[in-house]
Design a protein around this motif. Structure first.
Motif, short mmCIF file in Angstrom:
data_model
loop_
_atom_site.label_atom_id
_atom_site.label_comp_id
_atom_site.label_asym_id
_atom_site.label_seq_id
_atom_site.Cartn_x
_atom_site.Cartn_y
_atom_site.Cartn_z
N ARG A 143 31.92 -7.60 32.26
CA ARG A 143 31.28 -6.42 32.84
C ARG A 143 30.38 -6.86 33.99
O ARG A 143 29.63 -7.84 33.86
N PRO A 144 30.46 -6.19 35.14
CA PRO A 144 29.61 -6.57 36.27
C PRO A 144 28.12 -6.49 35.92
O PRO A 144 27.70 -5.64 35.15
N THR A 145 27.37 -7.43 36.49
CA THR A 145 25.91 -7.44 36.33
C THR A 145 25.30 -6.99 37.64
O THR A 145 25.62 -7.54 38.68
N GLY A 146 24.43 -6.00 37.60
CA GLY A 146 23.71 -5.57 38.80
C GLY A 146 22.67 -6.60 39.19
O GLY A 146 22.25 -7.44 38.38
N ILE A 147 22.23 -6.55 40.42
CA ILE A 147 21.27 -7.54 40.93
C ILE A 147 19.94 -7.48 40.19
O ILE A 147 19.33 -8.52 39.93
N ASP A 148 19.48 -6.29 39.81
CA ASP A 148 18.21 -6.20 39.08
C ASP A 148 18.29 -6.90 37.74
O ASP A 148 17.39 -7.64 37.34
N ALA A 149 19.41 -6.69 37.03
CA ALA A 149 19.61 -7.36 35.74
C ALA A 149 19.75 -8.86 35.93
O ALA A 149 19.23 -9.66 35.14
N LEU A 150 20.45 -9.26 36.97
CA LEU A 150 20.62 -10.68 37.25
C LEU A 150 19.27 -11.34 37.54
O LEU A 150 18.96 -12.41 37.00
N LEU A 151 18.45 -10.71 38.37
CA LEU A 151 17.12 -11.27 38.66
C LEU A 151 16.28 -11.39 37.41
O LEU A 151 15.61 -12.40 37.19
N GLU A 152 16.33 -10.38 36.57
CA GLU A 152 15.55 -10.41 35.32
C GLU A 152 16.01 -11.57 34.44
O GLU A 152 15.18 -12.31 33.90
N ARG A 153 17.32 -11.76 34.32
CA ARG A 153 17.86 -12.84 33.50
C ARG A 153 17.49 -14.21 34.09
O ARG A 153 17.07 -15.12 33.38
N VAL A 154 17.64 -14.36 35.39
CA VAL A 154 17.32 -15.62 36.06
C VAL A 154 15.84 -15.96 35.89
O VAL A 154 15.48 -17.08 35.53
N ARG A 155 14.99 -14.99 36.14
CA ARG A 155 13.54 -15.23 36.08
C ARG A 155 13.05 -15.52 34.67
O ARG A 155 12.00 -16.14 34.49
N ALA A 156 13.79 -15.09 33.66
CA ALA A 156 13.41 -15.37 32.27
C ALA A 156 13.60 -16.85 31.94
O ALA A 156 13.05 -17.34 30.95
N GLY A 157 14.34 -17.57 32.78
CA GLY A 157 14.63 -18.97 32.52
C GLY A 157 13.59 -19.96 33.01
O GLY A 157 13.72 -21.16 32.76
N TYR A 158 12.56 -19.50 33.69
CA TYR A 158 11.51 -20.39 34.18
C TYR A 158 10.26 -19.58 34.47
O TYR A 158 10.29 -18.36 34.48
N ARG A 159 9.15 -20.27 34.70
CA ARG A 159 7.89 -19.59 35.01
C ARG A 159 7.67 -19.59 36.51
O ARG A 159 7.58 -20.66 37.12
N ARG A 160 7.58 -18.40 37.08
CA ARG A 160 7.30 -18.27 38.51
C ARG A 160 5.81 -18.51 38.74
O ARG A 160 5.01 -18.35 37.82
#
Length: 136
Positions: free
Chosen positions: A5-22
């Motif tokens: 299922r396609p992932t929208g950019i907002d969901a992708l950003l949320e998933r990516v950012r959960a992997g490290y501390r900004r």
């Protein structure tokens, strides 16, 4: 046609950012000043010319980032000494930098992060900005 299922950019950003501390601009500034982080500006030249640059930041346009920072790569910069380097990726507003930091994680740069709000937040925080486009 079936598949993932396609992932929208907002969901992708949320998933990516959960992997490290900004990190926020003041923390990035302090880390860079202490020599504990390498600030990497991935904005394109027109934005650097328009808005200025962060003094001391390494300028690497986004399309060259992985090649320049991979410690095992044949096109790496001298600053890409090992996988333990703390890289803080800076884009204009803090979106493209999140995707770039995630890409660096995939190369093994496990301490890579990005700047919350990007260059615009840095400037708004009153941190140093120099006129010019920077060099690579």
């Amino acid at each position: 046609m079936s598949g993932p299922r396609p992932t929208g950019i907002d969901a992708l950003l949320e998933r990516v950012r959960a992997g490290y501390r900004r990190i926020a601009p003041p923390e990035a500034y302090d880390a860079a000043e202490a020599g504990a982080a390498l600030l990497v500006d991935i904005r394109y030249a027109a934005l650097r010319e328009r808005d200025g640059v962060i003094p001391g930041a390494l300028v690497i346009e986004r399309n060259e980032l992985e090649w320049r920072l991979d410690p095992q790569g044949s096109h790496r910069l001298p600053e890409a000494t090992d996988h333990d380097v703390r890289v803080v990726v800076v884009c204009n507003e803090g979106y493209a930098s999140s995707l770039a930091a995630e890409s660096l994680h995939r190369l093994g740069l496990h301490r890579a992060t990005d700047l919350v709000g990007g260059f615009q937040a840095w400037r708004a925080a009153g941190l140093p900005v120099a006129v010019g486009s920077g060099s690579q």
